[in-house]
Design an enzyme around this catalytic site. Sequence first.
Site: not given
Length: 337
Positions: A189, A246
């Site tokens: 990610k 994120t």
Amino acid sequence: MANVGIMGAGSWGTALALLLHKNGHQVTVWSISEEEVEMLSERREHVSKLPGVKIPEDMAFTTDMEQAAKGKDLIVLAVPSPFTRSTARKMNPYVAKGQIIVDVAKGIEESTLMTLSQQIEEEIPQAEVAVLSGPSHAEEVGRGLPTIVVVGARRKEIAEYLQDVFMNEVFRVYISPDMRGMELGGSLKNVIALAAGIADGLGYGDNTKAALITRGIAEIARLGVKMGGAVESFTGLTGIGDLIVTCASVHSRNRKAGYLIGQGRTMQEAMDEVQMVVEGVYSAKAAVKLGKKYGVSLPIIDKVSEVLFEGKDPGEAVNELMLRDGRPEHQALQWQE
């Protein structure tokens, strides 16, 4: 009450130290930097990384690894991912058989393609290794804002023990046996977050970011399942949950680095300005290698790597992604005759 050693006094290590102290545990924090230990001990605040968050007087800081690791009920390994293996190797003499080590960093080693838990198990085979992952910025955990994470372990009793150690009214902990899926979701990610930041730096909008998040998790899940991870891990907190936070948060160092690259900075200039380890940069090359090894298409990750390491213009990379051949969104869905 548990006696806990925390290896790494950055923002995440300090935030978890505060959390565990609040839960009534005895905490000793190790840092390789004498200057950092002196600052934390005297000012009782991580001035640069967690400003305004006060540290209790009875929390100990040290540069003595033996003091922080030996005889502890569990060790939290919170150093940046590029230093996981070297730190684990130095810890080995102080770790007893069956001692629990919880890795809380995220990354993949480029040279071996190992996850962080695999590196720790190789360097400290006598340890019981677990992982903690999920959407959890240190800046918010340090301030006591509600956060939910997952602890992964091979044995359920270890996971349940750690769940009890970490959980409180603002830090909820689920458990999972899928360490592989959790670690791959947490590592990959960061590469997608670089792409999201680049898109922001180029001036693109919410449509673009939503597309990157959804197609990004599709890439991560394709590879992760091929490598033995469970699809549930990629649809949960350690997959899509961690990816969303994120890609979207002002606290995200990966998104910030990507934003600077989108605005024209080089990779090195962006990393220097962020002033923290941008783990997605280290994971990008490994992710590309994993895609080739397992025969999995990773178009977004491939383009991020080209921007980072081959000098590809970010705008051109986006155009190439948009102009790929048309295809179904989900290959498993069947058409009616």
